[in-house]
Design a protein around this motif. Structure first.
Motif, short mmCIF file in Angstrom:
data_model
loop_
_atom_site.label_atom_id
_atom_site.label_comp_id
_atom_site.label_asym_id
_atom_site.label_seq_id
_atom_site.Cartn_x
_atom_site.Cartn_y
_atom_site.Cartn_z
N GLN A 43 0.91 -1.01 0.25
CA GLN A 43 0.56 -0.07 0.05
C GLN A 43 0.95 1.25 -0.41
OE1 GLN A 43 -3.19 -0.73 2.97
NE2 GLN A 43 -3.41 -2.17 2.59
N LEU A 44 2.72 1.39 -0.03
CA LEU A 44 2.96 2.18 -0.24
C LEU A 44 3.32 2.66 -1.32
CD1 LEU A 44 6.42 0.93 2.72
CD2 LEU A 44 3.94 2.16 3.15
N GLY A 45 3.04 2.22 -2.39
CA GLY A 45 2.79 2.88 -3.44
C GLY A 45 4.31 2.90 -4.43
N ILE A 46 4.58 2.13 -3.80
CA ILE A 46 6.49 1.66 -4.81
C ILE A 46 5.94 1.31 -5.73
CG2 ILE A 46 8.56 0.35 -3.97
CD1 ILE A 46 7.79 0.71 -0.98
N PRO A 47 6.50 1.96 -6.79
CA PRO A 47 6.65 0.99 -8.08
C PRO A 47 6.61 -0.62 -8.12
CG PRO A 47 7.90 3.18 -8.08
CD PRO A 47 7.51 2.75 -6.75
N GLN A 48 6.41 -1.17 -9.11
CA GLN A 48 6.46 -2.94 -8.79
C GLN A 48 7.64 -3.18 -9.20
OE1 GLN A 48 3.55 -4.85 -8.67
NE2 GLN A 48 5.02 -6.62 -8.84
N ASP A 49 8.41 -2.84 -10.06
CA ASP A 49 9.88 -3.48 -9.93
C ASP A 49 11.05 -3.02 -8.38
OD1 ASP A 49 10.29 -0.32 -10.75
OD2 ASP A 49 12.58 -0.65 -11.36
N LYS A 50 10.66 -2.24 -8.24
CA LYS A 50 11.15 -2.04 -6.79
C LYS A 50 10.70 -2.61 -5.56
CE LYS A 50 14.58 1.17 -8.06
NZ LYS A 50 15.28 1.35 -7.56
N LEU A 51 9.35 -3.09 -5.82
CA LEU A 51 8.31 -3.57 -4.59
C LEU A 51 8.84 -5.09 -4.65
CD1 LEU A 51 6.17 -3.50 -2.89
CD2 LEU A 51 4.94 -3.97 -4.54
N GLN A 52 9.17 -5.47 -5.72
CA GLN A 52 9.58 -6.73 -6.04
C GLN A 52 11.02 -6.82 -5.61
OE1 GLN A 52 9.58 -8.70 -9.89
NE2 GLN A 52 9.69 -10.74 -9.41
N ALA A 53 12.25 -6.06 -6.12
CA ALA A 53 13.10 -6.44 -4.99
C ALA A 53 12.69 -6.29 -3.11
CB ALA A 53 13.86 -5.19 -5.52
N LEU A 54 12.37 -5.24 -2.81
CA LEU A 54 11.80 -5.39 -1.86
C LEU A 54 11.36 -6.32 -1.28
CD1 LEU A 54 11.49 -3.10 1.24
CD2 LEU A 54 9.41 -2.86 0.10
N MET A 55 10.71 -7.30 -2.04
CA MET A 55 9.86 -8.34 -1.42
C MET A 55 10.93 -9.39 -1.05
SD MET A 55 6.68 -7.57 -0.61
CE MET A 55 5.45 -7.19 -1.23
N MET A 56 11.44 -9.11 -2.01
CA MET A 56 12.82 -10.79 -1.99
C MET A 56 13.78 -9.93 -1.15
SD MET A 56 12.07 -12.23 -4.56
CE MET A 56 13.59 -13.46 -4.70
N LEU A 57 13.99 -8.52 -0.73
CA LEU A 57 15.34 -8.41 0.27
C LEU A 57 14.51 -9.35 1.73
CD1 LEU A 57 16.07 -5.07 0.24
CD2 LEU A 57 17.67 -7.24 0.45
N LEU A 58 12.62 -8.65 2.25
CA LEU A 58 12.07 -9.14 3.09
C LEU A 58 12.43 -10.35 3.38
CD1 LEU A 58 9.94 -6.51 3.12
CD2 LEU A 58 11.28 -6.75 4.83
N MET A 59 12.33 -11.38 1.88
CA MET A 59 11.93 -12.78 2.44
C MET A 59 13.11 -13.68 2.63
SD MET A 59 8.41 -13.45 0.16
CE MET A 59 8.96 -13.13 -1.88
N GLN A 60 14.17 -12.89 1.75
CA GLN A 60 15.40 -13.95 1.74
C GLN A 60 16.46 -13.22 2.78
OE1 GLN A 60 16.20 -13.79 -2.23
NE2 GLN A 60 14.95 -15.06 -3.13
N ASN A 61 15.69 -12.29 3.54
CA ASN A 61 17.16 -11.80 4.40
C ASN A 61 16.32 -11.41 6.20
OD1 ASN A 61 19.70 -12.06 2.53
ND2 ASN A 61 18.28 -10.97 1.32
N PRO A 62 16.41 -12.48 6.79
CA PRO A 62 15.37 -12.60 7.69
C PRO A 62 16.73 -11.16 8.20
CG PRO A 62 16.07 -14.61 7.83
CD PRO A 62 16.22 -13.96 5.96
N ASP A 63 17.81 -11.42 8.54
CA ASP A 63 18.77 -11.30 9.73
C ASP A 63 18.30 -9.84 8.47
OD1 ASP A 63 19.70 -13.04 10.98
OD2 ASP A 63 21.45 -13.34 9.96
N LEU A 64 18.36 -9.20 7.77
CA LEU A 64 17.99 -7.47 7.34
C LEU A 64 17.12 -7.09 8.13
CD1 LEU A 64 18.65 -7.14 4.03
CD2 LEU A 64 20.65 -6.41 5.01
N ILE A 65 16.18 -7.58 8.11
CA ILE A 65 15.00 -7.42 9.11
C ILE A 65 14.62 -7.19 10.57
CG2 ILE A 65 12.24 -8.14 9.97
CD1 ILE A 65 12.07 -9.65 7.89
N LYS A 66 16.13 -7.87 11.39
CA LYS A 66 15.96 -7.59 12.40
C LYS A 66 17.22 -6.80 12.25
CE LYS A 66 18.69 -9.63 16.55
NZ LYS A 66 19.12 -8.58 17.32
N GLU A 67 18.58 -6.28 11.32
CA GLU A 67 18.89 -5.13 11.91
C GLU A 67 18.46 -3.44 11.54
OE1 GLU A 67 21.87 -4.77 8.83
OE2 GLU A 67 23.18 -7.06 9.40
#
Length: 83
Positions: A38-62
């Motif tokens: 719902q943040l209005g991020i363009p699809q390509d950037k949103l996809q990159a963000l989702m990949m970061l969130l799903m593949q790098n749980p340590d980044l979420i902790k950081e």
């Protein structure tokens, strides 16, 4: 700066919204994806963000640490998602 936070800032997501995203991630990771979409991020950037969130749980902790939030809620959420 955490790459997830950096990507959100690049997309002009304000600090309040960033904190809301990570609060949602700590409380309910599945529902947090709706918040992110719902943040209005363009699809390509949103996809990159989702990949970061799903593949790098340590980044979420950081990011949670960087924002001064409670990571123990993330751990609790992970336990509820496990079969």
């Amino acid at each position: 700066m955490n790459p997830i936070i950096a990507l959100l800032k690049e997309q002009n997501v304000n600090d309040k919204q960033i904190k809301e995203v990570f609060e949602a991630l700590t409380e309910n990771p599945i529902m947090a994806m709706n918040t992110v979409q719902q943040l209005g991020i363009p699809q390509d950037k949103l996809q990159a963000l989702m990949m970061l969130l799903m593949q790098n749980p340590d980044l979420i902790k950081e990011a949670v640490d960087e924002l001064g939030l409670d990571f123990s809620k993330v751990e609790q959420a992970k336990k509820t998602l496990q079969p």
